[in-house]
Scaffold this motif. Structure first.
Motif, PDB file in Angstrom:
ATOM      1  N   SER D  47     -18.063  35.356   1.957  1.00 26.65           N
ATOM      2  CA  SER D  47     -18.746  36.612   2.284  1.00 26.65           C
ATOM      3  C   SER D  47     -18.999  37.447   1.041  1.00 26.65           C
ATOM      4  O   SER D  47     -18.728  38.635   1.030  1.00 26.65           O
ATOM      5  CB  SER D  47     -17.878  37.396   3.266  1.00 26.65           C
ATOM      6  OG  SER D  47     -16.586  37.563   2.717  1.00 26.65           O
ATOM      7  N   HIS D  52     -21.546  45.681  -3.479  1.00 23.27           N
ATOM      8  CA  HIS D  52     -21.840  46.839  -4.317  1.00 23.27           C
ATOM      9  C   HIS D  52     -20.731  46.980  -5.366  1.00 23.27           C
ATOM     10  O   HIS D  52     -19.562  46.721  -5.072  1.00 23.27           O
ATOM     11  CB  HIS D  52     -21.911  48.095  -3.439  1.00 23.27           C
ATOM     12  CG  HIS D  52     -22.335  49.306  -4.192  1.00 23.27           C
ATOM     13  ND1 HIS D  52     -21.468  50.073  -4.915  1.00 23.27           N
ATOM     14  CD2 HIS D  52     -23.562  49.874  -4.344  1.00 23.27           C
ATOM     15  CE1 HIS D  52     -22.125  51.067  -5.474  1.00 23.27           C
ATOM     16  NE2 HIS D  52     -23.397  50.975  -5.140  1.00 23.27           N
ATOM     17  N   MET D  58     -12.165  45.080  -5.257  1.00 17.66           N
ATOM     18  CA  MET D  58     -11.516  44.727  -4.002  1.00 17.66           C
ATOM     19  C   MET D  58     -11.907  43.322  -3.532  1.00 17.66           C
ATOM     20  O   MET D  58     -11.148  42.666  -2.850  1.00 17.66           O
ATOM     21  CB  MET D  58     -11.849  45.770  -2.944  1.00 17.66           C
ATOM     22  CG  MET D  58     -11.340  47.160  -3.345  1.00 17.66           C
ATOM     23  SD  MET D  58     -12.032  48.480  -2.359  1.00 17.66           S
ATOM     24  CE  MET D  58     -10.869  48.475  -0.998  1.00 17.66           C
ATOM     25  N   PHE D  59     -13.111  42.873  -3.905  1.00 15.99           N
ATOM     26  CA  PHE D  59     -13.560  41.554  -3.442  1.00 15.99           C
ATOM     27  C   PHE D  59     -13.161  40.428  -4.393  1.00 15.99           C
ATOM     28  O   PHE D  59     -13.194  39.264  -3.997  1.00 15.99           O
ATOM     29  CB  PHE D  59     -15.075  41.550  -3.222  1.00 15.99           C
ATOM     30  CG  PHE D  59     -15.445  42.057  -1.863  1.00 15.99           C
ATOM     31  CD1 PHE D  59     -15.195  41.273  -0.738  1.00 15.99           C
ATOM     32  CD2 PHE D  59     -16.005  43.304  -1.692  1.00 15.99           C
ATOM     33  CE1 PHE D  59     -15.512  41.733   0.520  1.00 15.99           C
ATOM     34  CE2 PHE D  59     -16.327  43.773  -0.432  1.00 15.99           C
ATOM     35  CZ  PHE D  59     -16.080  42.991   0.676  1.00 15.99           C
ATOM     36  N   ALA D  61     -10.430  39.502  -5.179  1.00 23.59           N
ATOM     37  CA  ALA D  61      -9.299  38.752  -4.633  1.00 23.59           C
ATOM     38  C   ALA D  61      -9.746  37.577  -3.766  1.00 23.59           C
ATOM     39  O   ALA D  61      -8.990  36.625  -3.559  1.00 23.59           O
ATOM     40  CB  ALA D  61      -8.407  39.692  -3.825  1.00 23.59           C
ATOM     41  N   PHE D 100     -20.621  36.864   6.807  1.00 20.08           N
ATOM     42  CA  PHE D 100     -20.905  38.296   6.710  1.00 20.08           C
ATOM     43  C   PHE D 100     -22.192  38.474   5.919  1.00 20.08           C
ATOM     44  O   PHE D 100     -22.532  37.642   5.081  1.00 20.08           O
ATOM     45  CB  PHE D 100     -19.780  39.016   5.961  1.00 20.08           C
ATOM     46  CG  PHE D 100     -18.536  39.226   6.765  1.00 20.08           C
ATOM     47  CD1 PHE D 100     -18.571  39.807   8.010  1.00 20.08           C
ATOM     48  CD2 PHE D 100     -17.301  38.856   6.233  1.00 20.08           C
ATOM     49  CE1 PHE D 100     -17.408  40.026   8.729  1.00 20.08           C
ATOM     50  CE2 PHE D 100     -16.129  39.072   6.952  1.00 20.08           C
ATOM     51  CZ  PHE D 100     -16.186  39.658   8.205  1.00 20.08           C
ATOM     52  N   HIS D 150     -20.419  43.942  11.727  1.00 14.83           N
ATOM     53  CA  HIS D 150     -19.084  44.361  11.316  1.00 14.83           C
ATOM     54  C   HIS D 150     -19.178  45.601  10.417  1.00 14.83           C
ATOM     55  O   HIS D 150     -19.890  45.568   9.413  1.00 14.83           O
ATOM     56  CB  HIS D 150     -18.479  43.183  10.531  1.00 14.83           C
ATOM     57  CG  HIS D 150     -17.030  43.304  10.204  1.00 14.83           C
ATOM     58  ND1 HIS D 150     -16.529  44.231   9.333  1.00 14.83           N
ATOM     59  CD2 HIS D 150     -15.966  42.586  10.633  1.00 14.83           C
ATOM     60  CE1 HIS D 150     -15.215  44.085   9.221  1.00 14.83           C
ATOM     61  NE2 HIS D 150     -14.843  43.098  10.016  1.00 14.83           N
ATOM     62  N   GLU D 153     -20.061  46.099   6.428  1.00 17.64           N
ATOM     63  CA  GLU D 153     -21.201  45.246   6.066  1.00 17.64           C
ATOM     64  C   GLU D 153     -22.495  46.022   6.322  1.00 17.64           C
ATOM     65  O   GLU D 153     -22.528  46.931   7.150  1.00 17.64           O
ATOM     66  CB  GLU D 153     -21.216  43.983   6.953  1.00 17.64           C
ATOM     67  CG  GLU D 153     -19.951  43.157   6.879  1.00 17.64           C
ATOM     68  CD  GLU D 153     -19.779  42.509   5.516  1.00 17.64           C
ATOM     69  OE1 GLU D 153     -20.749  41.916   5.002  1.00 17.64           O
ATOM     70  OE2 GLU D 153     -18.677  42.620   4.942  1.00 17.64           O
ATOM     71  N   ASP D 154     -23.553  45.612   5.614  1.00 21.30           N
ATOM     72  CA  ASP D 154     -24.833  46.265   5.908  1.00 21.30           C
ATOM     73  C   ASP D 154     -25.285  45.973   7.335  1.00 21.30           C
ATOM     74  O   ASP D 154     -25.929  46.808   7.965  1.00 21.30           O
ATOM     75  CB  ASP D 154     -25.897  45.842   4.881  1.00 21.30           C
ATOM     76  CG  ASP D 154     -25.746  46.616   3.584  1.00 21.30           C
ATOM     77  OD1 ASP D 154     -25.128  47.695   3.593  1.00 21.30           O
ATOM     78  OD2 ASP D 154     -26.235  46.139   2.552  1.00 21.30           O
TER      79      ASP D 154
END
Lengths: 313, 313, 313, 313, 313, 313
Positions: D47, D52, D58-59, D61, D100, D150, D153-154
């Motif tokens: 995903s 951004h 955070m992503f 990981a 996602f 979700h 998510e956009d």
């Protein structure tokens, strides 16, 4: 012919006082008229016909000094006051008198601990014994006795009203003062109440209330004062009572008595309440229609037409 | 002594068919018993006592060929069927027979265009003329006639039931088949219905329904088929009917008839519906208590104790 | 540019009569103007284009004597009236005409007994055959035909409106008279209706209603008269319609037609209804804003700024 | 012919771990089968197509070490993963892949401070540029791409789904993974969502949630952890999602994909959740009926009969 | 003694402009007074103390040109503005200043992807470091700092308010600007909010809102503009906020600040909003009563009487 | 570590009797175990510490004959019983004892007639004087005193609990027996009650109730028996209590006491109630999770990562 209700009027109990213009009947009536009221209701203090001993000390404050501490004398005094009120009403041209039923059973309103068999029957029998002579006197004077259906009294909902009415053999002078605030606070369906009991409703108090229970307190209120209780009285329009529904039902059933403001708000100033009350009632007044949309009014049934529509030869 | 209801049973109308095990009464009963049903209800086709001509073409399909296109003959045939059903019920040891009232006024159910004065009175008078001889025959056989209160019929709610009961002079055999799905779809309070009419309820169909109106369609459904209508039938437990409330009220009022599954879901397969229906009903069955928490049961009232509690000397 | 609606206006059908000021168009218009109305809507009696024989006897009352009892002649007369109305509208400078669709299927609105396959399709095809020439004539005159979506008519909800619109090939003159009271009484979501169909709404009746079902009666009403039915019309503000929501949605979608009071309350006197109606509508009128809070209005998009905010290089 | 859905299945993301039986695909599948599941869904970690910069840290990981701290490389890696997933799905005989959308605009989801004109258009254009090649590859492999709608998510509701679908020109492989828990937590009408978007729903997660706002916190949650937020996920049946309504709608619209348990309860132990999930789903499964109650199925329309019922000669 | 609130006042932010009478403080104040307002609130632009880099480009528009593109300089400028505002307030005799907290964490408001441990603690610590010197300066000037609790800001509900208050050690100048519209849009219980936090509420914005979620969109709004979002601001009285409940609670708790109209309706014209706002607020104003119905006011407790009522000897 | 509750257990008060298996502790325990209960709660009769004289005659039935008619002796006997119960609990290894507070003020629960100033303070002071020695003795034995919050008792909601706890100086042994049925019947928010008071909840009765007010009666019940009152007790699952919500909250707050069925249904037979109660409780039991989804559990905060995410350099 359908009939319309009268109003606005104002109940003076919470306004009478020692200062101008609240200190004489003339000046207070002028004050009310200037606010837009076309009638006043004058309080009496005669709700002492049936008092359980547990409340003796609390009701003595309502009685003259010479009967305090002497329950039988106090009851006799209260009954006499009512007999006088019956005659006074006739002399003033009034046809309805407001009162409370008194309470012998209220301390047992929660069904625990268990009530012994027969308690409720005996309680209503005693109430009837005390009220029948009073009802008869009011009947002689041509005046209805309107019991305010009220928590704290033995007559506090429709069921107790039915029991009482049966105990006094459906006495024609036994009537109801309808005040929705007392019903909302016990979560009784006050609109359906009118559907069921409208034939005996002869007085109507416009008093509002709200009930906002939390995780801390519910309907019993935890011995708190009015402003802190989940259920509390409010100025008309500030609470949760559906007055539009009430005025519609009273109009539908042809109630032609008064709509009387009773102010007892725990937040708003009484003079603001009184000033807002007259237009509030006026806006809810309904002049009933004579028009019906249902059938070809005035025409006698045309039997052949009916059978044609029903598909009968 | 309080009484408990019987069940589960199943209404066979939507299941009977040409294939095993649905093609004989023995095999279908065995199938039902294996699913957990302890009773079956067998459909009859006798709901043609009163048919408005606008529906003649639609009801002919329910009648034998020789009376189609001949409404008077069809009505005579239907009445005869009912007379035979009364005797058949007695012979089978049954004490209740389900039927429809028929409809002479249904096409005027919306009050526009206006109904001419007297139409409703004449309609119920005609219904009574047709049903009274039938009710009398059922009375001779000791069998109740249970009208299913149902839209499309003149008896479609409590008001029309009251009018009919009055028109047949409160005939003791005129009873009700209670099916909450038909009440939910007209937004009638089906729990309060039991409070008011429970004395005449002798049959009970366990049938569910849901009503989900949108901006496109409401209660009338826009001539759509069942699956697309906002109001539609569902398998028990899949809809919005509060069966817990219904079983509680029937238990409270001592209803001791059957709880009969009627399956008519627009989505779920009938065999799944039947398989789920028996445990669904079983879980809702209530064996009534003999215990009361209210008073010292069995003891005679102790007059002095009562007066003490009421605060009387 | 957003547009605002016009009003208040008043529909004269329930007010016209034999007595001053209700007996001439001049005097009744003056009466309306004094109450605060800036427009009037004049009733016509042309809703007879499609009548099922079951209702022939009930609709004859709306037709002139010489065509009563002769349905084909009555239909021809009604169509002619509409053709004349188209031209009259143009001459008066009006751009919309209100009417009913008529009803061929209404008696089958409840889906029992079953409708034979193809019935609904055939019904709407017949409606289209009758209405297409009329719609074409209105188109020639530059006038919209606004069908009041109304129980008792084949066009009684959004679904039937869609079916009709499709049957007349989306005719540009086929429009809607929106009256929320008829939607509330069938529990249709009248606010969502505007979201879906607003492009065809060209007329708006401000009419209120309430629906209070009980254990005795629901949406069908049990053949009772208006005052006793759970669903009944009320004066604007006295019922349950959320007019604030309606006026907001109409403003949001740029409806620029009139807001027309239709009074038909079963309780309140019509003159009180008319007097209260004008300020009621006036209080709900919304002048739309030209301000938007969403973006830097008028500025062209700055591509690099956008990419910066989106985190793109 | 109507179709029925498949299930129960279980999503393994929250169960896979280092200990028996959760450490190999064989043992975890056996464990699931013993609980009553007939399918498993295997998580992927792809995903990261659109992130951004505010979320880069955070992503990281979720990505392999060699691309961390290097967003363009990370995106390229993620796209490659998806291309491989398309082929893997075909090889495994699967016809749908869950993912996602990624998020470029989520940090501006609250409309203050104002978004500059054109921001949303540019954001969806960029999303389309990234996803179109992936969608095309999935199309070549015959596999649907199911975007989980979700928050974060956009693609987080129906409106953003519509914008995206338009931006990818209604690509036939752009589909929806429907998970009602994410809709309940944003108070979106998750039943109506099915009515509107059912044609593109190809996957379904059975995940429950509840929303209990207080005077302290609402939908945004005040940066609290899951167990303390007003909105939180729950084991199926422990929350507020109306699964009966969901299964009914999916059955009605012929959804024939899987019902997959996703467990993520902040209170209940995961193994209890898994054990309860299989029978929970099984009880909600609906085998669809082939019976219709609407018309005389299979018969061709009888034109004369229809005209008779419509009252036409 | 109970205290009453002041009003109506009007917040000028949405009205100030280039045209008469909106272009000078004198003329706009005169315009407001003529509409019935007795106070005005003047906007400042100092909400830039804490801005996450993801929003840098969007907030630059609020700052003077010389600090744009230079976040540290912009923050320094914003802090200086606040220091000046503190002194200006004292000079003008004002005792409260409205502001925003700024946002460092808002982009992580949805708890997915997971926030690393300690993030929220660090965020509030940083906020406190920035605000403590400002709060101290306001304290020296005797002015309260009223944070508008607002989505998009780190202080957006009661929980974040509590965290912040703790981080600034319960600073006595840290107060709340209460605006119910921001609470309704996140479905927070705005009445209970007053019960919990009333001691710190020093400002009150009368701003309305409504939330009407659908199957297309919920609380997040799908990046739509204000007029199309399910949650949107409305003119006071046009939305869903229960202002009667709010004014009652504020009166009950002795709030004696101003009731300030903030108009920001996406539909209604601002001048209509302003004209309706003054009477709307005036009708909700409550002058508090000094009367209590709870006890025999002013009398000292009579110990023996109490023991008698309690049944103690 | 989170803790889970224990159960199911059953309270024997309504089951003990003279017939097998209900006549010995061994046989009744065996009966309970066979139904699926893993614990029993044994009733005591010690709720006589504080009785207002108005109820003397009703409570005498609970006391041994030699103290009847002698309130001081009865109170002394009751206190002694409690002292013995404290020691018995320790000997049996029990850590909690259930009791009632008694009632001195209950007859004044409705705030009319007015309570004199100081009454409530004096009442709670007297309660504290009586209970403090008992609480101390229980403390010496290491046993909690769990007051059942119950109408008819002075401790009947959260507010009275708070007053009492303050009057006994927050005594650590003063705890709560939580029974939601008593809260539903007074319309108190029983879920929020757990949020506020969970730290003192040490016992939990699984007892259901329903409240269905009508136009005839509301919360006070009109002196009717249990089966006829709008508010009445029901078997678990048959009433309106949201047990799913309760078990979730108790699990969330780490309650590790027992879930004890108390059966007192006015309709269903007690043996059916007991048989259904064990699986009912078992289905609601929650084993709590150790998993959290909120942060990277176990990892120490990475300060630089946090500052990166917050946008700080």
């Amino acid at each position: 012919m359908m009939k319309s209700l009268k109003g606005p009027a104002i109940f003076l109990a919470q306004f009478a006082g020692d200062e101008e213009p609240f200190n004489t009947i003339e000046s207070i009536s002028r004050w009310a008229a200037e606010l837009g009221y076309s009638g006043v209701q004058i309080p009496t203090w005669d709700s002492l016909v049936a008092v359980h001993p547990a409340y003796d000390h609390m009701f003595d404050a309502f009685a003259p000094e010479n009967v305090r501490g002497n329950p039988p004398a106090r009851t006799e005094w209260a009954v006499n006051q009512l007999m006088l009120a019956a005659r006074a009403s006739r002399n003033l041209g009034l046809n309805a008198h407001a009162t409370f039923s008194g309470a012998l059973m209220w301390h047992t309103v929660y069904p625990w601990p268990q009530r012994p068999a027969g308690l409720v029957e005996e309680g209503f029998a005693e109430l009837a014994r005390r009220w029948l002579p009073i009802l008869d006197e009011f009947d002689r004077q041509g005046v209805d006795v309107c019991y305010e259906i009220h928590p704290g009294e033995d007559l506090h909902d429709g069921i107790t009203w039915e029991r009482f009415l049966k105990a006094v053999n459906g006495h024609p002078r036994a009537c109801i003062l309808y005040d929705p605030s007392h019903f909302l606070l016990q979560q009784l369906d006050y609109l359906q109440f009118i559907d069921i009991y409208h034939e005996r409703i002869r007085m109507f108090h416009v008093k509002d209330a709200e009930f906002n229970p939390t995780g801390r307190s519910g309907v019993y209120g935890g011995y708190q004062g009015w402003v802190d209780r989940p259920g509390r009285f409010r100025s008309p329009g500030d609470g949760q009572v559906d007055f539009q529904g009430i005025f519609s039902k009273l109009a539908q059933y042809g109630y032609d008595g008064w709509a009387v403001l009773e102010w007892e708000c725990c937040i708003k100033h009484p003079e603001q309440g009184a000033a807002e009350g007259a237009p509030f009632i006026a806006e809810h007044m309904i002049t009933v229609t004579e028009k019906a949309f249902d059938d070809f009014a005035g025409q006698p049934p045309d039997k052949q037409l009916l059978r044609n529509i029903l598909g009968l030869s």
